[in-house]
Design a protein around this motif. Structure first.
Motif, PDB file in Angstrom:
ATOM      1  N   LYS A  40      -4.301  -9.961  -6.788  1.00 41.05           N
ATOM      2  CA  LYS A  40      -4.642 -10.557  -8.083  1.00 41.05           C
ATOM      3  C   LYS A  40      -3.498 -11.419  -8.620  1.00 41.05           C
ATOM      4  CE  LYS A  40      -8.041  -7.116  -9.414  1.00 41.05           C
ATOM      5  NZ  LYS A  40      -8.476  -6.140 -10.414  1.00 41.05           N
ATOM      6  N   LEU A  41      -2.287 -10.950  -8.427  1.00 40.23           N
ATOM      7  CA  LEU A  41      -1.124 -11.728  -8.858  1.00 40.23           C
ATOM      8  C   LEU A  41      -1.019 -13.012  -8.033  1.00 40.23           C
ATOM      9  CD1 LEU A  41       1.434 -12.030 -10.556  1.00 40.23           C
ATOM     10  CD2 LEU A  41       2.646 -10.706  -8.803  1.00 40.23           C
ATOM     11  N   ARG A  42      -1.329 -12.914  -6.749  1.00 42.42           N
ATOM     12  CA  ARG A  42      -1.294 -14.080  -5.867  1.00 42.42           C
ATOM     13  C   ARG A  42      -2.275 -15.147  -6.359  1.00 42.42           C
ATOM     14  NH1 ARG A  42      -0.998 -11.657  -1.197  1.00 42.42           N
ATOM     15  NH2 ARG A  42      -3.193 -11.102  -1.146  1.00 42.42           N
ATOM     16  N   VAL A  43      -3.492 -14.740  -6.698  1.00 44.02           N
ATOM     17  CA  VAL A  43      -4.497 -15.686  -7.209  1.00 44.02           C
ATOM     18  C   VAL A  43      -4.057 -16.253  -8.557  1.00 44.02           C
ATOM     19  CG1 VAL A  43      -6.859 -15.863  -8.090  1.00 44.02           C
ATOM     20  CG2 VAL A  43      -6.428 -14.691  -5.935  1.00 44.02           C
ATOM     21  N   LEU A  44      -3.542 -15.404  -9.426  1.00 43.43           N
ATOM     22  CA  LEU A  44      -3.099 -15.861 -10.741  1.00 43.43           C
ATOM     23  C   LEU A  44      -2.022 -16.938 -10.624  1.00 43.43           C
ATOM     24  CD1 LEU A  44      -2.921 -15.630 -13.858  1.00 43.43           C
ATOM     25  CD2 LEU A  44      -1.248 -13.816 -13.493  1.00 43.43           C
ATOM     26  N   VAL A  45      -1.021 -16.673  -9.822  1.00 43.23           N
ATOM     27  CA  VAL A  45       0.100 -17.613  -9.699  1.00 43.23           C
ATOM     28  C   VAL A  45      -0.333 -18.895  -8.989  1.00 43.23           C
ATOM     29  CG1 VAL A  45       2.361 -17.963  -8.647  1.00 43.23           C
ATOM     30  CG2 VAL A  45       1.851 -15.802  -9.784  1.00 43.23           C
ATOM     31  N   ASN A  46      -0.929 -18.771  -7.819  1.00 44.44           N
ATOM     32  CA  ASN A  46      -1.244 -19.946  -7.014  1.00 44.44           C
ATOM     33  C   ASN A  46      -2.335 -20.820  -7.638  1.00 44.44           C
ATOM     34  OD1 ASN A  46       0.698 -19.285  -5.078  1.00 44.44           O
ATOM     35  ND2 ASN A  46      -0.744 -18.009  -3.957  1.00 44.44           N
ATOM     36  N   TYR A  47      -3.415 -20.222  -8.079  1.00 43.92           N
ATOM     37  CA  TYR A  47      -4.496 -21.009  -8.665  1.00 43.92           C
ATOM     38  C   TYR A  47      -4.112 -21.472 -10.080  1.00 43.92           C
ATOM     39  CZ  TYR A  47      -7.593 -19.923  -4.786  1.00 43.92           C
ATOM     40  OH  TYR A  47      -8.162 -19.840  -3.540  1.00 43.92           O
ATOM     41  N   GLY A  48      -3.270 -20.702 -10.747  1.00 43.69           N
ATOM     42  CA  GLY A  48      -2.765 -21.132 -12.055  1.00 43.69           C
ATOM     43  C   GLY A  48      -1.895 -22.376 -11.922  1.00 43.69           C
ATOM     44  N   ILE A  49      -1.049 -22.411 -10.904  1.00 42.25           N
ATOM     45  CA  ILE A  49      -0.222 -23.599 -10.657  1.00 42.25           C
ATOM     46  C   ILE A  49      -1.113 -24.788 -10.298  1.00 42.25           C
ATOM     47  CG2 ILE A  49       1.477 -24.617  -9.084  1.00 42.25           C
ATOM     48  CD1 ILE A  49       2.820 -21.840  -8.970  1.00 42.25           C
TER      49      ILE A  49
END
Length: 126
Positions: free
Chosen positions: A92-101
Motif C-alpha cells: 500500500k505504501l508502494r502504491v501511495l508513493v509511486n502513483y502519488g508521484i
C-alpha cells in the motif's frame, strides 16, 4: 420594361452593409487559450485517476469491481516510469508513493505545458 431594368439597377446600386472586421489576433489567442485549458484538464483528469487508484488500494477496494478495475487499468498506463520507482515492502505504501508521484508529475507537466501554450499564443498574435 425599361422601368423594371432601372428598378433593378437602383437595388444593385445600394451599398451593402459592411461586416465587422475579423480580429484574427483575438481569435488566435482564444484558440491557444482553449488548447491550454484542454491540456490542463487532461492533466487534472490523469492525476485524479491516479489518486483514485491510490484510494482504492489503500481502502482495500474490491478489485473485481468494474470501476476499480477501470481505474487500475488507466492508472497503470498513466504511472509511466513511476510505477516501480520506490519499492518499500508494504504494497500500500508502494502504491501511495509511486502513483502519488505520478499524479504530481501530471499536474506539474500539464501546468507547464498550458503556460507554454498560452505564451506561444500571446507571442504569435503580437
Amino acid at each position: 420594361m425599361a422601368e423594371h431594368a432601372e428598378a433593378e439597377h437602383e437595388e444593385e446600386a445600394e451599398p451593402r452593409p459592411k461586416r465587422a472586421p475579423i480580429d484574427w489576433r483575438r481569435g488566435r489567442e482564444q484558440a491557444f487559450s482553449i488548447l491550454a485549458s484542454i491540456v490542463r484538464w487532461v492533466g487534472l483528469i490523469f492525476a485524479a485517476l491516479l489518486v483514485l487508484h491510490v484510494i482504492f488500494v489503500i481502502g482495500s477496494a474490491n478489485s473485481a469491481n468494474g470501476i476499480v478495475s477501470f481505474v487500475r487499468g488507466w492508472a497503470d498506463g498513466l504511472s509511466l516510469g513511476f510505477k516501480d520507482l520506490f519499492t518499500p515492502s508494504d504494497a500500500k505504501l508502494r502504491v501511495l508513493v509511486n502513483y502519488g508521484i505520478a499524479a504530481i508529475f501530471w499536474l506539474i507537466v500539464s501546468g507547464i505545458l498550458a503556460r507554454i501554450i498560452r505564451r506561444i499564443g500571446g507571442v504569435v498574435s503580437s
